[in-house]
Each structure stands twice: as structure tokens, then as C-alpha cells.
Design a protein around this motif. Structure first.
Motif, PDB file in Angstrom:
ATOM      1  N   LYS A 104      44.313 -14.392   2.380  1.00  0.00           N
ATOM      2  CA  LYS A 104      43.304 -15.162   3.109  1.00  0.00           C
ATOM      3  C   LYS A 104      44.050 -16.209   3.919  1.00  0.00           C
ATOM      4  O   LYS A 104      44.957 -16.863   3.414  1.00  0.00           O
ATOM      5  N   LEU A 105      43.642 -16.339   5.175  1.00  0.00           N
ATOM      6  CA  LEU A 105      44.395 -17.193   6.088  1.00  0.00           C
ATOM      7  C   LEU A 105      43.639 -18.460   6.450  1.00  0.00           C
ATOM      8  O   LEU A 105      42.417 -18.471   6.459  1.00  0.00           O
ATOM      9  N   VAL A 106      44.417 -19.468   6.777  1.00  0.00           N
ATOM     10  CA  VAL A 106      43.846 -20.660   7.385  1.00  0.00           C
ATOM     11  C   VAL A 106      44.613 -20.874   8.685  1.00  0.00           C
ATOM     12  O   VAL A 106      45.799 -20.582   8.772  1.00  0.00           O
ATOM     13  N   ARG A 107      43.890 -21.341   9.706  1.00  0.00           N
ATOM     14  CA  ARG A 107      44.510 -21.515  11.022  1.00  0.00           C
ATOM     15  C   ARG A 107      45.117 -22.907  11.136  1.00  0.00           C
ATOM     16  O   ARG A 107      44.653 -23.844  10.488  1.00  0.00           O
ATOM     17  N   TYR A 108      46.065 -23.036  12.056  1.00  0.00           N
ATOM     18  CA  TYR A 108      46.742 -24.326  12.273  1.00  0.00           C
ATOM     19  C   TYR A 108      45.749 -25.454  12.558  1.00  0.00           C
ATOM     20  O   TYR A 108      45.952 -26.602  12.184  1.00  0.00           O
ATOM     21  N   ASN A 109      44.640 -25.118  13.229  1.00  0.00           N
ATOM     22  CA  ASN A 109      43.703 -26.168  13.652  1.00  0.00           C
ATOM     23  C   ASN A 109      42.584 -26.411  12.642  1.00  0.00           C
ATOM     24  O   ASN A 109      41.673 -27.179  12.902  1.00  0.00           O
ATOM     25  N   GLU A 110      42.655 -25.720  11.506  1.00  0.00           N
ATOM     26  CA  GLU A 110      41.621 -25.927  10.488  1.00  0.00           C
ATOM     27  C   GLU A 110      42.098 -26.836   9.355  1.00  0.00           C
ATOM     28  O   GLU A 110      41.306 -27.324   8.561  1.00  0.00           O
ATOM     29  N   VAL A 111      43.425 -27.009   9.289  1.00  0.00           N
ATOM     30  CA  VAL A 111      44.032 -27.664   8.129  1.00  0.00           C
ATOM     31  C   VAL A 111      43.480 -29.073   7.903  1.00  0.00           C
ATOM     32  O   VAL A 111      43.042 -29.417   6.803  1.00  0.00           O
TER      33      VAL A 111
END
Ligand code: FAD
Length: 851
Positions: free
Chosen positions: A464-471
Motif C-alpha cells: 500500500k502506497l502513500v504519495r509524497y504530497n500526502e505525508v
């Protein structure tokens, strides 16, 4: 049949040549408003910068060549002013004589291209404002730059042409400001890819104003003032002086002739044509930048002004005009594009994420993205450079688009993905694309294959991924915690604020430090180890998500994207772009060892991690004579700036540093300290040769600790200081003395207590342990392996380097005694002294470090 063609460059010339190759029967007349046909507009910025030296090579085909080879009647300096559809005639004007005449036709092809969009601002007609579309524009720019010795430029627009011009202006040592209305450069790529370009432009000392637009140009005597406002605001908040202003804010289709002829026009995208490039008016065809095309990816109307579509359409339309039975339709434009942007190649194909979002599509539901960071070719083969690829696809696996950035290998991957899209290949099938491999060219698993594997993991729910701009938002919400699983070394160089650090190698052993209630945003440098950690955590019952693209993708987005005001207080005449000082002809290096009265030496420091290249530079410099030039190659991109600083600090002359194929090539000239009169530069001048003197040129260090990492850090700093030309004295005391012990020395004359004490302590640099995470020696071994993998010098070799470079070690006599050591038990290079010796050394020091 009599065929007329309007426009003699990409689309027009392609069609003309194809028409003639297909048939000798027809009369073909090609009209071109400018002086040249078939010139390489794509090469224009590079001739301005002097990269393409010979102007003539831009003229791919001449009027005479077109006549002799293809029997085409080419009329340059002739503008087609009107098409009379009823009478099937055009009115042409000879721009040299001013005379007009009529020419009849059976069929006519319009390939008039696109005109440069000039922003409607006051002063845009300034004599210092230029556009770049053709040879004439290029000649005007070059003449203006030369005549006025231009040193200060503003480029309006950061699309392909704006960026290429900015790069070439910087090559010419011009202070260059780029103003872009959008909040990023290069519209075809998304923000995280553009962020890498922004940082690279900043590194090259380009002033970048994103989210800004020019409001007015006010001419002064020698310069113009360019007034700039934030996007959406009317009042200018920034003023920049410029001796040249390039207007590169985009293009729009030339449609006037077509409109007058009654052709249907899209208000933004140009002349409407069917899939055979036919307008709605019988016998009028149109191609190239002037036409509305179908977006290959989604079928929508669009204008994509690029050379590939113009050339492709030019060929297809010839078949259509001759009504060949096997004529093919034009299938639409995907927008595959590429450019060189300073040290990077940036490429894209298909749709980008911004356009999907504009169309109302939602990440995670309608589309997914993944990012891989890999090398251009096998990492162990010299010259491999990093590469980032972003892939966008639907949850069903249809590839929607890709973007890439890196020094090398971007073109190949973008082209493979463009081919995959055309071939209808599913994202998972990218695994199965069999690509050529040998270490100089690739890895056995190409980055394109890796995209396929990665996409499969995502689609299967294996990660499962998280994007750079969601952190940021997730961490702020308190539901997520950042977990940095990189090595301590990597973290030293930067980390995401607020992250907990557990090296992946220790994660299993320290898993109890994590909280099963929290979700961990795991991150590593590029995303790969993050995936391993993610799997471990999830398998052990923890909640985790992996940061897509890792720290490498996140970091450039976290930095300032602009650098407004960097030229304030500086003189443009003083601006010397680091890459553009005179470069000594490489042919002379190595072979012909002298050039004038200067010897030139080549040093290959590729593969060495910092501070290796600087250390090697210093060592080699020692053996050179004043005036000699050292050319150093390093695969560390940071070396481009480091070498300049080093030369300035040590009083040598920095000549140049440029990146060639992702490798930094720098030149430094050795100076005779305080005396520049006894040698001259290759061009005979001594201009700019000066010696930097430092009043406090010593560095002292107290090494109290005997931990391997701390002693290692001490020697890295000490060697760095030596490389900067400082005198370095290291004062070893208490546990630090263990680092100085000879490994195989046995002293039988010790008392029982001293012997026991000695046995319990590490003997020499190879036996020291890590201060943290030693884990019964496992941590130390792992650290040594990581150091080896990353070409970091070992402690013994750093110590040898230190002595070789003139460093001094004083062992504290009192501590030697307390620890039960004898003088012959410590390495021979060591001197002995007490507090007074240490204080004497430290008095002249710039600083004293206690470790
Ligand atoms: P053009 O090649 O522009 O030719 C149109 C010609 O028609 C012009 O010469 C014009 O004078 C003539 N004309 C117009 N009206 C009349 C008339 N009424 N009578 C007579 N003649 C007329 N694309 C890429 O894919 N990659 C690149 O790297 C790239 N770099 C570029 C760099 C620059 C500086 C420029 C200006 C363009 C670049 N392009 C690039 C874009 C590419 O050059 C165009 O997409 C392509 O040339 C379009 O071809 P065309 O035939 O439609 O128009």
C-alpha cells in the motif's frame, strides 16, 4: 495535378518530399514566408548558446536541394496571403519586392505552424524583447547579445523552449531569470518531477520565479525593467533588470489563411481536420502545429505542437492527397516529448496526472501512479546515473502515461513505454517486455520491467502506497507516524522531519518499539527497502504504508521551488556560471602534457564517495607545479559545487565544472600561493587569479571516544580539513587511544591488571565497535559492508590518508599511562604530549572539536 504547399518546414517539407517520391507527374510549389526551408527549429536554442557551433548545420535542406533532388518549385520570402476557394487560386506576395501574384491549384496543403504567443503586456514591443521561432529570430538574438555584450536576461515562460533558452543563456554566462505563470516548469510533467528540475536550475544559479507573470517592460538606456507580479495579482511585486527578454510563453496555431478560406477552426486548438488531415473545405488539407488533433489517449481535441506529429502527418497527407488506396489515417497524438534541462533529461508520454485531475479523475479510484528510482545501467559499470520513472495507469492495468527524469537512459524508457501504449500493452505485461541487457547499457531487470513488477504488487494489494504530497496531512492528523528505515549514514544527509529512525537491518530486532495501533509511513531512499520493511511489518501484524519513490522523490518537493532575489547586490558582469569558464581541450590532457607553459593532468575519482574525490584532488595537486591544470572526474553530482568551494578555500583557481553524461568533469588550476606572476592562463591572462589567505588555518580535534563510528567521523572531518588546506592535529585521549593500538603487538612486561585491561579493550581501528546497534558485532560488520558497498574508505585507510596528507596525531601521555599502554604499543606515526602541547596547537585553530 497542381499542388500548392503553404509552409516549408516540418510538415510542409515532409509532405512535399513524399509527394514527389510517390509521383513525378504533379506540379508541386512550396511557399515559405521566411528565407529558409526545412531548417532545424529544434536546434535554434543550441546555436544561441554555442553548443551547435556551425549555423549552416541547422539548414537541413536548401531551396536548390529541393529543386534538384525533388523537382519542387520552392518560393522562399513569399507569403500566401489569401486562398480563393471558388476560383481555386491563391494570392502570393513576394516579400522582397512587395509584388503580389496569383497561382492556381488543384489541391492545397496548409502547414503554417504556430505563432509565438506574446503576452499582452505594456512594453512587450521593447527592442530588447525577442521571440524565437525561426532562423531570423535566432540571428537577431545572437546579434543583440553580441553587440550589447548582454549579461542579464529574463526568459518569460518555462516550457520546452524557455528552459532550453535559459540553459543556453547560462552557458553564455548570463545572469538568467525565468518567470513562469504556473507553479512549475515544463507542463507535460507533474510537480514531483518538475521539482527536481527546479532544484537543478537553482544549482545552476538560475533565478526562478514560479507562479509569477510579467506585467510590464519599461525600457531604460542600457537595460529594461521587467515588472513581475504574483499570478492573479495586478501589482508588480518584483522588478528585474534585463538586457534581453525572451518571450517564450507558448504558441498558438496560425489559422488566418484557413479562417479566410472558410475552414472550420477550434477556438483554441486550430484548424479542424479529419483523420486524413482533410479540412471541411474540399481540396484543402492541413497538418502540423496549426491543426487540432485527437488526443490518442482519450480522444479529446487538442493541439500538441511537436515535430513528430508534424512530420508524421506530412507523410500521411501526401498519400491522402494522391488518394492512394492504402492511405492511412492519423491516429492521434500522445504527446511523447523530451528535452535536455540543464543536467537532466526530462521525458513524458501520454497523459499526466494534472490533466487527469483536471478531468475530474480521482487517484486511487480512477487511476494509480507508481514511481521507481533506478540506475540508467548496471550500477557497478562506470558511468551509471540515477533515473526516476513515474507511471500512471488505471486500476484495470491500462497504461495512461509516463514521465522520466535523469541524466541518462530517460529517452529509452519513455520510448519503450510510448511503444507499449501504442501496442496496447497492459501495465503488468511491462514485466515481460524483453529488453537488451549488458552492464554498460542496462540492468538485467530494466526499470521498465521494474515498473511492471511494482504495478503488479500494487494491483494485487501486496503493497500500500502513500504519495509524497500526502505525508504531511497524515502525520498531522496523528493517525500515522513516519518510520525512516535507512542507514544512519543516509539519515545524516537528510530526513523527513518527525520521523522515527530504525535501520531496516535492525527492524526485526526492535519491532517491539513500534505501536500496533498506529499506521507507519515507511520510507527508504528510493522505495525498494521501504517495500521490504512494509512486508515485514504487515506480516508481523503492524499497519504500514510505503512512501512511493522514497526520500529521493520527496526531498526536492520539500525544498523551496523558487529563489527570488538571488542576484540582488551582485553585478551581472561578475556572473560566471560554474560550467562555462574556459575548458582546456581534453585532447591535450594526458597525451600532450604541456599546453603553453601549463601542464595538464587527468584524475579519475569516479566511484568514490564524498570526501574521496576531494581527498584525491588535494593529493594530486600537491605534486603539481603552479599553473598546472588538474582535470578531475567524479560520479558524485555534488562534486560540481564542492570542487569550486575547495578551490576557493585553498587558494587555487577554479576553472570550470560541467556534467557530461552524468559525470562531473572539473578543472582546477594550481596557484603559487601569494604569487600569480610566474605563470599565465592558457589564454595568456592572469585575470581572476588570486590567492585566498586564511588567518586561522588550523583545525584541532580531541578524540576521546573509542567507538568505531565516532573515530571514523573524526577522520573524515580531519581529512576534509586537510583537503581544505588546513593543518590538522588530533589529540587522542582515554578510549580514543584504542584506535591507535597496533593490532598484533604483545607486551609481556605489563602488570596483571594492565594486561587484563588491555585484553578487554579493542586493539586498533579494525577492532573498534559501533557506538549504537553493535548487536554482538553484527552491526559493526554490517556497517563495514555498507561502507564498502558505498565506496566509503575504511578507518585504517582514512588514517593512512590522514598521515599521508600531513596530519598530526598527539597521544595524551597521561592517558597512555592510565590505560596501561606503552609507547611502542601505539602506531609509530603518533607523537606524545600533554595538555600544553594540545593547547598550543588549539590556540591558532579555527575551531576545536571534541569527539
Ligand atoms: P513550422 O515548422 O513552424 O513551419 C511553418 C512554416 O510556415 C513557417 O516557417 C512559416 O514561416 C511558414 N508560413 C506560415 N504562414 C505562411 C504563409 N501564409 N505563407 C508562407 N509561409 C507561411 N518540437 C519537438 O518535437 N522537439 C523539439 O525539441 C522542438 N524544439 C523546438 C525549438 C524551437 C525553438 C521551436 C520554435 C520549435 C521547436 N519544436 C520542437 C516544435 C517543432 O519545431 C514544430 O512542432 C514543428 O516545426 C511544426 O511543424 P509545422 O510544419 O507545423 O510548422
Amino acid at each position: 495535378m497542381k499542388i500548392l504547399i503553404v509552409g516549408g518546414v516540418a510538415g510542409g517539407a515532409s509532405a512535399a518530399a513524399r509527394l514527389r517520391r510517390l509521383s513525378e507527374e504533379h506540379e508541386i510549389i512550396m511557399f515559405e514566408r521566411g528565407q529558409y526551408i526545412s531548417f532545424a527549429n529544434c536546434g535554434l536554442p543550441y546555436h544561441i548558446g554555442g553548443v551547435i557551433k556551425d549555423r549552416d548545420v541547422l539548414l537541413v535542406q536548401t531551396v536548390e536541394g529541393m529543386k534538384s533532388r525533388f523537382n519542387i518549385d520552392v518560393r522562399v520570402n513569399t507569403e500566401v496571403e489569401k486562398i480563393n476557394v471558388e476560383e481555386k487560386k491563391i494570392i502570393a506576395k513576394d516579400l522582397k519586392t512587395g509584388t503580389t501574384y496569383e497561382e492556381s491549384f488543384d489541391k492545397i496543403l496548409l502547414s503554417p505552424g504556430a505563432e509565438v504567443f506574446v503576452p499582452p503586456v505594456k512594453g512587450a514591443d521593447s527592442p530588447r524583447a525577442f521571440i524565437l521561432r525561426n532562423m531570423k529570430d535566432m540571428d537577431k538574438i545572437i546579434a543583440h547579445v553580441k553587440k550589447n555584450n548582454v549579461k542579464k536576461a529574463v526568459v518569460v515562460g518555462a516550457g520546452f523552449i524557455g528552459i532550453e533558452i535559459a540553459e543556453n543563456f547560462v552557458e553564455l554566462d548570463m545572469q538568467t531569470t525565468v518567470v513562469e505563470f504556473a507553479d512549475q516548469v515544463l507542463a507535460p510533467v507533474d510537480a514531483e518531477i518538475a521539482a527536481q528540475v527546479h532544484q537543478n536550475m537553482k544549482d545552476h544559479d538560475v533565478e526562478l520565479l514560479l507562479g509569477h507573470g510579467v506585467t510590464e517592460i519599461v525600457d531604460g538606456d542600457t537595460r529594461s525593467t521587467v515588472k513581475i507580479a504574483k499570478a492573479g495579482e495586478k501589482e508588480a511585486s518584483v522588478e528585474v533588470e534585463a538586457e534581453i527578454i525572451i518571450l517564450a510563453a507558448g504558441v498558438r496555431p496560425e489559422t488566418k489563411l484557413a479562417v479566410d478560406a472558410g475552414c472550420e477552426i477550434h477556438p483554441r486548438f486550430g484548424i479542424k481536420v479529419d483523420e486524413y488531415m482533410r479540412t471541411n473545405v474540399k481540396d484543402i488539407y492541413a497538418v502540423g502545429d496549426a491543426v487540432t488533433v485527437k488526443n490518442y489517449m482519450n480522444g479529446q481535441e487538442i493541439n500538441i505542437p511537436l515535430a513528430w506529429p508534424a512530420n508524421r502527418q506530412g507523410r500521411l497527407v501526401a498519400d491522402t492527397m494522391l488518394d492512394r488506396p492504402n492511405k492511412q489515417p492519423y491516429n492521434g497524438t500522445m504527446g511523447t516529448s523530451i528535452l535536455k534541462a540543464f543536467d537532466y533529461t526530462v521525458g513524458a508520454t501520454g497523459l499526466n496526472e494534472k490533466s487527469l485531475q483536471r478531468a475530474g479523475l480521482v487517484y486511487g479510484k480512477d487511476y494509480l501512479t507508481i514511481t521507481v528510482n533506478r540506475n540508467s545501467n548496471a550500477g557497478y559499470y562506470p558511468g551509471a546515473t540515477p533515473l526516476t520513472l513515474k507511471l500512471i495507469f488505471t486500476p484495470e492495468g491500462k497504461i495512461l502515461g509516463a514521465q522520466g527524469i535523469g541524466s541518462k537512459g530517460v529517452d529509452k524508457r519513455i520510448d519503450v513505454i510510448a511503444t507499449a501504449i501504442k501496442g496496447g500493452i497492459n501495465v503488468i505485461d511491462l514485466q515481460d517486455v524483453e529488453l537488451a541487457y549488458a552492464p554498460p547499457f542496462n540492468s538485467a531487470k530494466d526499470p521498465v520491467n521494474i515498473l511492471g513488477y511494482y504495478a503488479e504488487n500494487v494491483l494485487n494489494g501486496d503493497v500500500k502506497l502513500v504519495r509524497y504530497n500526502e505525508v504531511e496531512a497524515l502525520v498531522e492528523a496523528g493517525t500515522h507516524e513516519l518510520l525512516d528505515i535507512r542507514t544512519a549514514d543516509e539519515r545524516e544527509l537528510g530526513f523527513i522531519p518527525g520521523s522515527k529512525h530504525i535501520d531496516l537491518a535492525e527492524l526485526r530486532g526492535r519491532i517491539s518499539e513500534l505501536d500496533k495501533e498506529k499506521t507507519y509511513i515507511v520510507y527508504c531512499q528510493v522505495g525498494l527497502r521501504g517495500y521490504v520493511a512494509y512486508r515485514m511489518l504487515v506480516n508481523l501484524g503492524y499497519k504500514a504504508i510505503n512512501l512511493d519513490g522514497g526520500y529521493k522523490l520527496w526531498e526536492p518537493t520539500s525544498l523551496d521551488q523558487c529563489n527570488i532575489g538571488i542576484f540582488e547586490g551582485t553585478e551581472a558582469t561578475e556572473f560566471h556560471h560554474t560550467e562555462n569558464t574556459p575548458f582546456v581541450d581534453a585532447k591535450l590532457i594526458g597525451e600532450e602534457r604541456t599546453f603553453g607553459n601549463v601542464q595538464t593532468i587527468e584524475l579519475d575519482a569516479c566511484g568514490l564517495a564524498c570526501p574521496g574525490p576531494i581527498m584525491k584532488t588535494r593529493k594530486t595537486m600537491e605534486d603539481l607545479n603552479p599553473g598546472d591544470i588538474l582535470q578531475i572526474k567524479s560520479s558524485e553530482l555534488g562534486f560540481r559545487k564542492d570542487i569550486k568551494t575547495w578551490a576557493e578555500k585553498t587558494g587555487h583557481k577554479f576553472l570550470s565544472a560541467k556534467v557530461e553524461d552524468g559525470i562531473v568533469v572539473a578543472q582546477v588550476q594550481k596557484l603559487d600561493q601569494g604569487n600569480c606572476g610566474n605563470f599565465s592562463m592558457p589564454n595568456g591572462s592572469t585575470e581572476g587569479v588570486k590567492v585566498v589567505e586564511s588567518t586561522k588555518n588550523k583545525q584541532t580535534m580531541v578524540v576521546f571516544s573509542g567507538d568505531m563510528d565516532k573515530v571514523l567521523a573524526s577522520f573524515i572531518i580531519a581529512n576534509g580539513a586537510l583537503a581544505m588546506g588546513k593543518e590538522v592535529t588530533m589529540f587522542f585521549t582515554f578510549w580514543g587511544l584504542n584506535a591507535l593500538r597496533k593490532e598484533n603487538f604483545v607486551n609481556n612486561n605489563k602488570s596483571f591488571i594492565d594486561k587484563m585491561f588491555g585484553m578487554m579493550m579493542p586493539k586498533g581501528p579494525n577492532k573498534l565497535k559501533l557506538s549504537n546497534m553493535n548487536m554482538g558485532g553484527m552491526g559493526t560488520l554490517m556497517m563495514k559492508k555498507v561502507m564498502n558497498d558505498k565506496n566509503v574508505e575504511t578507518l585504517p585507510s582514512l588514517m593512512k590518508m590522514f598521515f599521508d596528507n600531513g596530519g598530526k596525531i598527539i597521544a595524551c601521555d597521561m592517558s597512555v599511562d592510565v590505560m596501561g599502554f606503552s609507547h611502542d604499543e601505539l602506531i609509530d606515526e603518533v607523537e606524545y604530549g600533554g595538555v600544553a602541547a594540545f593547547l598550543g596547537e588549539s590556540e591558532d585553530s579555527f575551531s576545536t572539536l571534541f569527539i
